[in-house]
Write a protein that holds these residues in place. Structure first.
Motif: not given
Length: 201
Positions: A117-139
């Motif tokens: 997401v534009k404007g997000v500066h955290e590295p993508e391997d943050h646990i929150a981002a990975l949970c969001e990714m996994m949710a999206g891959l399932i849904s």
């Protein structure tokens, strides 16, 4: 951290899985505001170990306010210099940030059509981002739902190899009060996911 598109109809059990990943991602990305806190306080768990952990989280949420949670989240994950925990895959797997596990994740994100997401500066391997990714891959939020074997590959490569230790650490963290049951939910859910993937193999 990620940019989902639209969702499609999926099996009820997969919807429940995706919702749990969303819940964890939302709790870990930032301190819950009043609206999210009210939603969490209204959760109802069943008699299973996971259900009981959800009930504890709901009960804890009823005794918290957003200001308290801002401080707790800061102490746990940000801190002055650094927080009590470092919630990144690279750190847990190598002891350093921005290492090979992050490069591997970015490679898979590109292949799967997942963008920051534009404007997000955290590295993508943050646990929150990975949970969001996994949710999206399932849904199917990033296109089509990922087949179960590919979900397992993503989970094993980027989540299952370190997140269980993170959730154990979260439960034991000195600053954790509201986040202690979040850690318990995460730990139990990681075990359920690992067992389900192993049975489906």
């Amino acid at each position: 951290m990620t940019e989902p598109s639209s969702t499609i109809d999926i099996a009820e059990e997969d919807e429940l899985r995706a919702n749990l990943y969303v819940l964890l991602g939302r709790m870990l990305a930032c301190a819950p505001g009043s609206e999210t806190l009210e939603m969490v306080a209204g959760l109802k768990g069943d008699d299973s170990e996971l259900g009981q952990a959800i009930s504890v989280l709901a009960s804890t949420a009823r005794n918290c306010n957003p200001k308290m949670l801002e401080r707790e989240h800061f102490d746990l994950f940000i801190g002055i210099g650094h927080g009590e925990l470092t919630p990144y895959g690279s750190y847990y797997l190598t002891g350093f940030l921005n290492e090979k596990p992050l490069a591997n994740l970015r490679e898979d994100m590109g292949r799967l059509g997942i963008a920051r997401v534009k404007g997000v500066h955290e590295p993508e391997d943050h646990i929150a981002a990975l949970c969001e990714m996994m949710a999206g891959l399932i849904s199917g939020a990033f296109g089509e739902p990922l087949p179960l074997d590919e979900q397992r590959a993503f989970f094993d490569r980027h989540i299952g190899c370190w997140a269980p230790r993170f959730f154990q650490d979260l439960q034991a963290a000195r600053a954790a009060s509201f986040y202690m049951p979040v850690g318990k939910i995460g730990q139990i859910f990681m075990e359920i996911e690992s067992e389900a993937f192993a049975m489906a193999a």
